[in-house]
Design an enzyme around this catalytic site. Structure first.
Site, PDB file in Angstrom:
ATOM      1  N   ARG A 130      66.186  36.139  41.078  1.00 59.36           N
ATOM      2  CA  ARG A 130      65.585  37.442  41.403  1.00 59.36           C
ATOM      3  C   ARG A 130      66.499  38.518  40.831  1.00 59.36           C
ATOM      4  O   ARG A 130      67.714  38.460  41.043  1.00 59.36           O
ATOM      5  CB  ARG A 130      65.457  37.612  42.912  1.00 59.36           C
ATOM      6  N   ASN A 175      55.586  32.441  49.186  1.00 59.01           N
ATOM      7  CA  ASN A 175      55.784  33.564  50.120  1.00 59.01           C
ATOM      8  C   ASN A 175      54.648  34.569  49.969  1.00 59.01           C
ATOM      9  O   ASN A 175      54.039  35.007  50.941  1.00 59.01           O
ATOM     10  CB  ASN A 175      57.118  34.267  49.854  1.00 59.01           C
ATOM     11  N   ASP A 176      54.396  34.938  48.715  1.00 63.84           N
ATOM     12  CA  ASP A 176      53.300  35.885  48.492  1.00 63.84           C
ATOM     13  C   ASP A 176      51.946  35.189  48.521  1.00 63.84           C
ATOM     14  O   ASP A 176      50.964  35.765  48.992  1.00 63.84           O
ATOM     15  CB  ASP A 176      53.497  36.618  47.156  1.00 63.84           C
ATOM     16  N   HIS A 196      61.845  40.233  52.583  1.00 65.44           N
ATOM     17  CA  HIS A 196      62.944  40.189  51.637  1.00 65.44           C
ATOM     18  C   HIS A 196      64.297  40.326  52.331  1.00 65.44           C
ATOM     19  O   HIS A 196      65.291  39.734  51.923  1.00 65.44           O
ATOM     20  CB  HIS A 196      62.759  41.277  50.585  1.00 65.44           C
ATOM     21  N   ARG A 249      63.479  35.803  36.616  1.00 62.14           N
ATOM     22  CA  ARG A 249      62.201  36.465  36.913  1.00 62.14           C
ATOM     23  C   ARG A 249      62.337  37.942  36.575  1.00 62.14           C
ATOM     24  O   ARG A 249      63.306  38.588  36.976  1.00 62.14           O
ATOM     25  CB  ARG A 249      61.846  36.315  38.388  1.00 62.14           C
ATOM     26  N   CYS A 272      58.809  27.737  44.222  1.00 65.15           N
ATOM     27  CA  CYS A 272      60.042  28.464  44.546  1.00 65.15           C
ATOM     28  C   CYS A 272      59.911  29.341  45.790  1.00 65.15           C
ATOM     29  O   CYS A 272      60.800  30.137  46.076  1.00 65.15           O
ATOM     30  CB  CYS A 272      60.495  29.302  43.353  1.00 65.15           C
ATOM     31  N   GLU A 296      51.419  33.255  42.559  1.00 62.20           N
ATOM     32  CA  GLU A 296      51.701  33.750  43.912  1.00 62.20           C
ATOM     33  C   GLU A 296      50.582  34.648  44.437  1.00 62.20           C
ATOM     34  O   GLU A 296      50.759  35.346  45.434  1.00 62.20           O
ATOM     35  CB  GLU A 296      53.060  34.441  43.968  1.00 62.20           C
TER      36      GLU A 296
HETATM   37  C1  PEP Z   1      57.270  34.174  46.512  1.00 63.64           C
HETATM   38  O1  PEP Z   1      56.506  35.128  46.640  1.00 63.64           O
HETATM   39  O2  PEP Z   1      57.034  33.047  46.996  1.00 63.64           O
HETATM   40  C2  PEP Z   1      58.557  34.325  45.818  1.00 63.64           C
HETATM   41  C3  PEP Z   1      59.331  33.294  45.588  1.00 63.64           C
HETATM   42  O3  PEP Z   1      58.939  35.553  45.453  1.00 63.64           O
HETATM   43  P1  PEP Z   1      59.504  36.673  46.449  1.00 63.64           P
HETATM   44  O4  PEP Z   1      59.829  36.041  47.760  1.00 63.64           O
HETATM   45  O5  PEP Z   1      60.706  37.220  45.762  1.00 63.64           O
HETATM   46  O6  PEP Z   1      58.384  37.656  46.540  1.00 63.64           O
HETATM   47 MG    MG Z   2      56.720  36.898  45.436  1.00 59.18          MG
END
Ligand code: PEP
Ligand code: MG
Length: 579
Positions: free
Chosen positions: A298, A456-457, A191, A334, A504, A433
């Site tokens: 976010r 990402n997750d 993050h 979100r 995303c 995710e």
């Molecule tokens: C993700 O997990 O891909 C996402 C967009 O959310 P974050 O990066 O805020 O966890």
């Molecule tokens: Mg995420």
């Protein structure tokens, strides 16, 4: 001159003197300042002693009535140490003789004293060891805290070097003077990296030992595009990098001309490019870069101020301010994704063994309904001002989704009773995710209006690779066939159910993946706003048939390395043809 290689997470070049920011949670390693900073370092030390003395004296003044004599004793011992001039001199001498940082000199001397005390036969003396550690911590807290304050008030350009940075620290930096960041720890989608990108500060993470290699005051080049750090560069290297930085600015200016054009493939297929935003001010950047809306708002930034729980009005004002600039463009808010590497909830200080698998995100919200309802009320109230959608993160089972939707219904009833207007048709979606969500996407699709794939997750949970851990960063890639298969499968489910789908995760900000994602069937990508022009340029240079062919080929490889090499080669061809 020394060159280190890490993970470039926020593009751009910075050339400035370095400042090292220590972290209280880590043991302070041996570190140096440059000769001309020795005096300033000793002054920092003096100030830390004075601040610590004042702090303990104040506590003595205000708490004396409720303390028993044992506690009074402890604080008397602390004051005795802090006022001991010979102790301070010993630490100052260490700084001036060895050019150590004040933090390291404090830690070194006090740990030395603690070691001697612990070996003493006298029980009273050996028990004082804990007091010495306490004093060390107090002094370090003042040194580090002051440095953090100094950084926010600094009026000279600098780059910050640290073992790690929290998203809160990163977000608090003044972009006018903090020109670059480099950390020992961290991964591509941590993050902190996302915050650096959204602030437009070049950053390299996962360097392993940058804090042991750089001295405060050293000149450093941070190349966030290549993931390179150059310590004490020679003049010709500086000239090269200055020229590169200028070229980047020219390239950006040229891309700026794309802002008013659609992201259409050469055969006319429109791709919606939306922005991922961390802070409300980025909504403007998204529009300037030619974004078609916000695909991921976010909302954790509301928890930046950990002394204050955001109120419904705080939420509402932040959302309304963003919406007002956007007309009919869609904005997907979100709900809070607190925990793990994001901002933690105000007052929530329980340490978990596996925070990424713990009480975070939608799970936290469902256990803290007051907090959740406050946010949902604000989103619904704001929905009358624009085209708002609501999206739940980290869904892993259908019951979580149903519970979250019941709460939305509950809040709607309350608003109706109170005569407060809201958009009755506001769309509800979920992030896909987790592998669990991707694998039950057929079921989820029956109960939502849209999906947004959070790679990402999804990458972290599918591959069992911590997204913030630099030691396993080489294993972290959305190009792994397992992740690509889950993405493909999710897109197919959404198409079958005729619901909207976008992606995303940071993967969408990477130009190399754009043809593959379009070929897999995506028509909406939500990405880091500064990357919108680059991705748009690629889309405008390729046909849908070419994207489909690239996707077919990319899905055949059995290693991520082959896939990445192939996608890179395809992008290179497109860029060469354009040049
Ligand atoms: C993700 O997990 O891909 C996402 C967009 O959310 P974050 O990066 O805020 O966890
Ligand atoms: Mg995420």
């Amino acid at each position: 001159m020394e060159i280190l290689k890490g993970i470039g997470v926020s593009p751009g070049i910075a050339i400035c003197p370095a400042i090292i920011l220590e972290a209280e949670d880590y043991r302070i390693p041996q570190r140096f300042v440059v000769r001309k900073q020795v005096r300033a370092e000793i002054q920092r030390l003096r100030q830390a002693f004075l601040d610590a003395i004042e702090e303990v004296s104040q506590m003595q003044g205000t708490q004396a009535e409720i303390w028993d004599s044992r506690i009074k004793d402890i604080f008397a011992v602390h004051l005795h140490f802090l006022r001991d001039r010979s102790l301070r001199k010993k630490i100052a001498d260490l700084i001036s003789e060895n050019f150590y940082t004040a933090e390291y000199a404090v830690s070194h001397i006090l740990r030395d004293i603690a070691k001697h005390f612990s070996q003493a036969d006298d029980a009273y003396i050996s028990e004082r060891v804990h007091d010495i550690y306490d004093i060390e911590k107090r002094l370090l807290r003042h040194l580090i805290g002051k440095r953090q304050e100094e950084i926010s008030n600094f009026s000279e350009p600098m780059v910050i070097i640290s073992q790690d940075l929290t998203p809160t620290q990163t977000a608090s930096f003044n972009q006018h003077y903090v020109k670059g960041l480099a950390t020992d720890a961290g991964g591509r989608t941590s993050h902190t990296a996302i915050v650096a990108r959204s602030l437009g500060i070049p950053a390299v993470v996962g360097l392993g030992k940058i804090t042991q290699t750089v001295a405060s005051g050293d000149r450093v080049i941070i190349d966030g595009t290549q993931g390179t750090i150059i310590i004490n560069p020679d003049e010709s290297t500086i000239d090269d990098y200055k020229a590169m930085a200028e070229e980047m600015v020219e390239h950006e200016t040229a891309l700026g001309e794309l802002a008013s054009l659609d992201a259409k493939t050469t055969d006319g297929t429109k791709i919606d490019l939306l922005g991922n935003i961390e802070f409300p001010h980025e909504a403007d950047i998204t529009l300037k870069k030619g974004g078609d809306g916000i695909g991921l708002y976010r909302t954790e930034f509301l928890y930046l101020d950990i002394d204050h729980e955001p109120t419904e009005e705080d939420h509402f004002q932040a959302y309304k301010a963003t919406i007002e600039n956007f007309g009919d463009h869609p904005i997907t808010i979100r709900t809070l994704d607190l925990g793990a590497d994001k901002f933690t909830h105000y007052g929530h200080n329980i340490r978990e063994r596996n925070p990424f698998l713990g009480l975070r995100s939608i799970r936290y919200c469902l256990q803290h309904l007051h907090l959740f309802k406050t946010q949902i009320r604000a989103i619904l109230r704001a929905s009358v001002f624009g085209n708002i959608k609501i999206m739940f993160p980290l869904i892993t089972n259908i019951m979580e989704l149903r519970q979250a939707k019941w709460i939305v219904e509950d809040v709607k009833e309350d608003l109706e009773e109170e005569g407060i207007d809201f958009d009755h048709t506001m769309q509800i979606g979920v992030m896909i995710e987790t592998p669990a969500a991707a694998l039950i996407a057929d079921h989820l699709a029956n109960e939502v209006d849209f999906f947004s794939i959070g790679t990402n997750d999804l990458t972290q949970y599918t591959l069992a690779v911590d997204r913030v851990n630099e030691r396993v960063a080489s294993l972290y890639t959305p190009a792994h066939p397992a992740v690509l298969n889950l993405i493909r499968q999710t897109i197919q489910c959404a198409h079958r159910a005729k619901i909207d789908i976008s992606l995303c995760g940071e993967m969408a900000s990477d130009v190399e993946y754009a043809p593959l994602l379009i070929g897999l069937g995506l028509r909406t990508l939500s990405l880091s706003p500064p990357m919108i022009p680059e991705v748009k340029k690629v889309i405008r240079s390729i046909s849908l048939d070419e994207c489909n062919a690239i996707a077919r080929r990319a899905m055949e490889f059995d290693t991520s390395k082959q896939t990445i090499n192939y996608l890179r080669e395809e992008i290179r061809k497109i860029q060469d043809a354009e040049a």
